[in-house]
Motif scaffolding. Structure first.
Motif, PDB file in Angstrom:
ATOM      1  N   VAL A 148       0.836  -1.210   0.000  1.00 59.09           N
ATOM      2  CA  VAL A 148       0.000   0.000   0.000  1.00 59.09           C
ATOM      3  C   VAL A 148       0.868   1.256   0.000  1.00 59.09           C
ATOM      4  CG1 VAL A 148      -1.669   1.345   1.322  1.00 59.09           C
ATOM      5  CG2 VAL A 148      -2.010  -1.107   1.037  1.00 59.09           C
ATOM      6  N   GLU A 149       1.993   1.240   0.688  1.00 60.82           N
ATOM      7  CA  GLU A 149       2.873   2.409   0.692  1.00 60.82           C
ATOM      8  C   GLU A 149       3.519   2.613  -0.678  1.00 60.82           C
ATOM      9  OE1 GLU A 149       5.621   2.895   3.893  1.00 60.82           O
ATOM     10  OE2 GLU A 149       4.257   1.961   5.351  1.00 60.82           O
ATOM     11  N   LEU A 150       3.859   1.530  -1.338  1.00 58.49           N
ATOM     12  CA  LEU A 150       4.411   1.628  -2.688  1.00 58.49           C
ATOM     13  C   LEU A 150       3.384   2.227  -3.637  1.00 58.49           C
ATOM     14  CD1 LEU A 150       6.137  -1.868  -2.887  1.00 58.49           C
ATOM     15  CD2 LEU A 150       7.310   0.334  -2.787  1.00 58.49           C
ATOM     16  N   LEU A 151       2.160   1.731  -3.559  1.00 55.74           N
ATOM     17  CA  LEU A 151       1.101   2.249  -4.429  1.00 55.74           C
ATOM     18  C   LEU A 151       0.787   3.705  -4.104  1.00 55.74           C
ATOM     19  CD1 LEU A 151      -1.347  -0.799  -4.491  1.00 55.74           C
ATOM     20  CD2 LEU A 151      -0.010   0.088  -6.423  1.00 55.74           C
ATOM     21  N   ASP A 152       0.800   4.045  -2.828  1.00 56.48           N
ATOM     22  CA  ASP A 152       0.532   5.428  -2.436  1.00 56.48           C
ATOM     23  C   ASP A 152       1.583   6.366  -3.022  1.00 56.48           C
ATOM     24  OD1 ASP A 152      -1.010   7.364  -0.674  1.00 56.48           O
ATOM     25  OD2 ASP A 152       1.020   7.634   0.091  1.00 56.48           O
ATOM     26  N   ALA A 153       2.855   5.938  -2.997  1.00 57.11           N
ATOM     27  CA  ALA A 153       3.920   6.767  -3.572  1.00 57.11           C
ATOM     28  C   ALA A 153       3.715   6.942  -5.062  1.00 57.11           C
ATOM     29  CB  ALA A 153       5.283   6.127  -3.298  1.00 57.11           C
ATOM     30  N   LEU A 154       3.356   5.860  -5.744  1.00 58.72           N
ATOM     31  CA  LEU A 154       3.152   5.919  -7.191  1.00 58.72           C
ATOM     32  C   LEU A 154       1.967   6.808  -7.554  1.00 58.72           C
ATOM     33  CD1 LEU A 154       3.915   4.769 -10.023  1.00 58.72           C
ATOM     34  CD2 LEU A 154       2.294   2.922  -9.573  1.00 58.72           C
ATOM     35  N   VAL A 155       0.833   6.574  -6.907  1.00 58.36           N
ATOM     36  CA  VAL A 155      -0.389   7.316  -7.231  1.00 58.36           C
ATOM     37  C   VAL A 155      -0.256   8.786  -6.833  1.00 58.36           C
ATOM     38  CG1 VAL A 155      -2.837   7.559  -6.645  1.00 58.36           C
ATOM     39  CG2 VAL A 155      -1.887   5.297  -7.153  1.00 58.36           C
ATOM     40  N   THR A 156       0.372   9.052  -5.702  1.00 61.42           N
ATOM     41  CA  THR A 156       0.550  10.441  -5.274  1.00 61.42           C
ATOM     42  C   THR A 156       1.423  11.215  -6.260  1.00 61.42           C
ATOM     43  OG1 THR A 156       0.295   9.854  -2.940  1.00 61.42           O
ATOM     44  CG2 THR A 156       1.396  11.940  -3.433  1.00 61.42           C
ATOM     45  N   ALA A 157       2.520  10.587  -6.691  1.00 62.04           N
ATOM     46  CA  ALA A 157       3.401  11.252  -7.656  1.00 62.04           C
ATOM     47  C   ALA A 157       2.679  11.511  -8.966  1.00 62.04           C
ATOM     48  CB  ALA A 157       4.648  10.398  -7.890  1.00 62.04           C
ATOM     49  N   GLU A 158       1.975  10.507  -9.460  1.00 66.93           N
ATOM     50  CA  GLU A 158       1.211  10.689 -10.700  1.00 66.93           C
ATOM     51  C   GLU A 158       0.112  11.726 -10.507  1.00 66.93           C
ATOM     52  OE1 GLU A 158       1.880   9.575 -13.580  1.00 66.93           O
ATOM     53  OE2 GLU A 158       2.263   7.413 -13.676  1.00 66.93           O
ATOM     54  N   GLY A 159      -0.499  11.715  -9.336  1.00 65.72           N
ATOM     55  CA  GLY A 159      -1.618  12.613  -9.077  1.00 65.72           C
ATOM     56  C   GLY A 159      -1.246  14.080  -9.095  1.00 65.72           C
ATOM     57  N   THR A 160       0.033  14.397  -8.864  1.00 66.16           N
ATOM     58  CA  THR A 160       0.425  15.806  -8.921  1.00 66.16           C
ATOM     59  C   THR A 160       0.225  16.387 -10.322  1.00 66.16           C
ATOM     60  OG1 THR A 160       2.741  15.212  -9.371  1.00 66.16           O
ATOM     61  CG2 THR A 160       2.124  15.537  -7.066  1.00 66.16           C
ATOM     62  N   GLU A 161       0.186  15.537 -11.319  1.00 62.40           N
ATOM     63  CA  GLU A 161      -0.028  16.004 -12.690  1.00 62.40           C
ATOM     64  C   GLU A 161      -1.443  16.546 -12.909  1.00 62.40           C
ATOM     65  OE1 GLU A 161       2.592  15.340 -15.836  1.00 62.40           O
ATOM     66  OE2 GLU A 161       3.033  16.424 -13.981  1.00 62.40           O
ATOM     67  N   LEU A 162      -2.353  16.208 -12.020  1.00 59.07           N
ATOM     68  CA  LEU A 162      -3.722  16.720 -12.139  1.00 59.07           C
ATOM     69  C   LEU A 162      -3.801  18.219 -11.866  1.00 59.07           C
ATOM     70  CD1 LEU A 162      -5.667  13.894 -10.270  1.00 59.07           C
ATOM     71  CD2 LEU A 162      -5.869  14.436 -12.707  1.00 59.07           C
ATOM     72  N   ARG A 163      -2.771  18.795 -11.278  1.00 56.13           N
ATOM     73  CA  ARG A 163      -2.854  20.166 -10.792  1.00 56.13           C
ATOM     74  C   ARG A 163      -2.468  21.217 -11.826  1.00 56.13           C
ATOM     75  NH1 ARG A 163       0.089  18.444  -5.125  1.00 56.13           N
ATOM     76  NH2 ARG A 163      -1.494  16.866  -4.553  1.00 56.13           N
ATOM     77  N   THR A 164      -1.988  20.793 -12.990  1.00 57.84           N
ATOM     78  CA  THR A 164      -1.646  21.743 -14.047  1.00 57.84           C
ATOM     79  C   THR A 164      -2.280  21.296 -15.360  1.00 57.84           C
ATOM     80  OG1 THR A 164       0.370  20.590 -14.762  1.00 57.84           O
ATOM     81  CG2 THR A 164       0.580  22.172 -12.941  1.00 57.84           C
ATOM     82  N   GLU A 165      -2.475  22.246 -16.239  1.00 62.63           N
ATOM     83  CA  GLU A 165      -3.047  21.894 -17.546  1.00 62.63           C
ATOM     84  C   GLU A 165      -2.125  20.957 -18.301  1.00 62.63           C
ATOM     85  OE1 GLU A 165      -5.366  24.271 -21.020  1.00 62.63           O
ATOM     86  OE2 GLU A 165      -3.354  25.008 -20.560  1.00 62.63           O
ATOM     87  N   ARG A 166      -0.826  21.237 -18.288  1.00 62.99           N
ATOM     88  CA  ARG A 166       0.118  20.360 -18.977  1.00 62.99           C
ATOM     89  C   ARG A 166       0.073  18.955 -18.386  1.00 62.99           C
ATOM     90  NH1 ARG A 166       6.066  22.365 -20.118  1.00 62.99           N
ATOM     91  NH2 ARG A 166       5.841  20.579 -21.512  1.00 62.99           N
ATOM     92  N   GLY A 167       0.039  18.881 -17.080  1.00 67.44           N
ATOM     93  CA  GLY A 167      -0.013  17.573 -16.441  1.00 67.44           C
ATOM     94  C   GLY A 167      -1.263  16.809 -16.815  1.00 67.44           C
ATOM     95  N   ARG A 168      -2.389  17.499 -16.865  1.00 68.19           N
ATOM     96  CA  ARG A 168      -3.645  16.826 -17.223  1.00 68.19           C
ATOM     97  C   ARG A 168      -3.591  16.321 -18.661  1.00 68.19           C
ATOM     98  NH1 ARG A 168      -5.506  21.043 -13.817  1.00 68.19           N
ATOM     99  NH2 ARG A 168      -5.934  22.463 -15.536  1.00 68.19           N
TER     100      ARG A 168
END
Length: 214
Positions: free
Chosen positions: A87-107
């Motif tokens: 779960v900690e591994l997945l949390d690190a992966l999803v959290t890092a990917e999720g930061t891309e939701l915060r910018t237009e380029r990332g989205r």
């Protein structure tokens, strides 16, 4: 005489920005290079070939920039994933990917990534060149360790499906944000639930192999 601007994005960067938008909205294979060139404000119809050589190399260039952003987040929040619980591994992966939701380029890039998630190389253990040697690939490989009781083909297939699930979920969230659709949950709940769903996929009971003639 008009002067050429000396500041602002370069031609190469304008092409990448245009490609991000059109690859996301029209598809990696559906977007026309001439439309990318036009959106980038370039008069030369061969601008993509001149700066990148091909559509594929343009795609690689923009995904490399995305990977750098995700790598920076991973390096800060989880520089060494060795031995961490699933779960900690997945949390690190999803959290890092999720930061891309915060910018237009990332989205845009999340919507592109979902289209090419099958290229990761996890099924053959041969990473895509853009992932080779990255913390992201190391984290993905570390996800296999908690699944050691499963047969190897099942482990690899589940990991590939997990990446597909994460990519598709983030891409759909990115689309909703781009289209100003109200999300059902806030970002924190969404990302936490994605971790839980992915963990459930990876740890689901493995049914016994069907016997011949059954």
């Amino acid at each position: 005489m008009a002067r050429t601007p000396t500041n602002g994005p370069s031609t190469r960067e304008r092409l990448i920005l245009a490609a991000e938008q059109l690859f996301a909205t029209r598809g990696v294979d559906g977007a026309q290079l001439r439309d990318i060139v036009a959106l980038a404000g370039q008069a030369n119809p061969s601008a993509v070939q001149y700066h990148f050589g091909s559509r594929e190399h343009l795609l690689l260039a923009l995904m490399a920039e995305r990977q750098q952003r995700v790598e920076a987040v991973l390096a800060q929040q989880q520089p060494d994933p060795t031995g961490l619980p699933l779960v900690e591994l997945l949390d690190a992966l999803v959290t890092a990917e999720g930061t891309e939701l915060r910018t237009e380029r990332g989205r845009h890039c999340l919507r592109i990534s979902a289209q090419i998630s099958h290229r990761s190389g996890i099924r053959t253990r041969e990473p895509h060149p853009g992932l080779a040697g990255t913390g992201y690939w190391r984290l993905i490989c570390e996800l296999e360790r908690p699944l050691g009781a499963l047969p190897e083909p099942v482990r690899l297939e589940r990991l590939d499906l997990a990446l597909t699930l994460i990519g598709a979920a983030l891409a759909e969230r990115a689309r909703q944000l781009a289209d100003r659709e109200p999300p059902l949950t806030d970002e924190t709940v969404f990302l936490a639930d994605l971790v839980s769903m992915t963990a459930a996929l990876l740890t689901a009971p493995h049914p016994p192999s069907a016997t011949a003639g059954s």
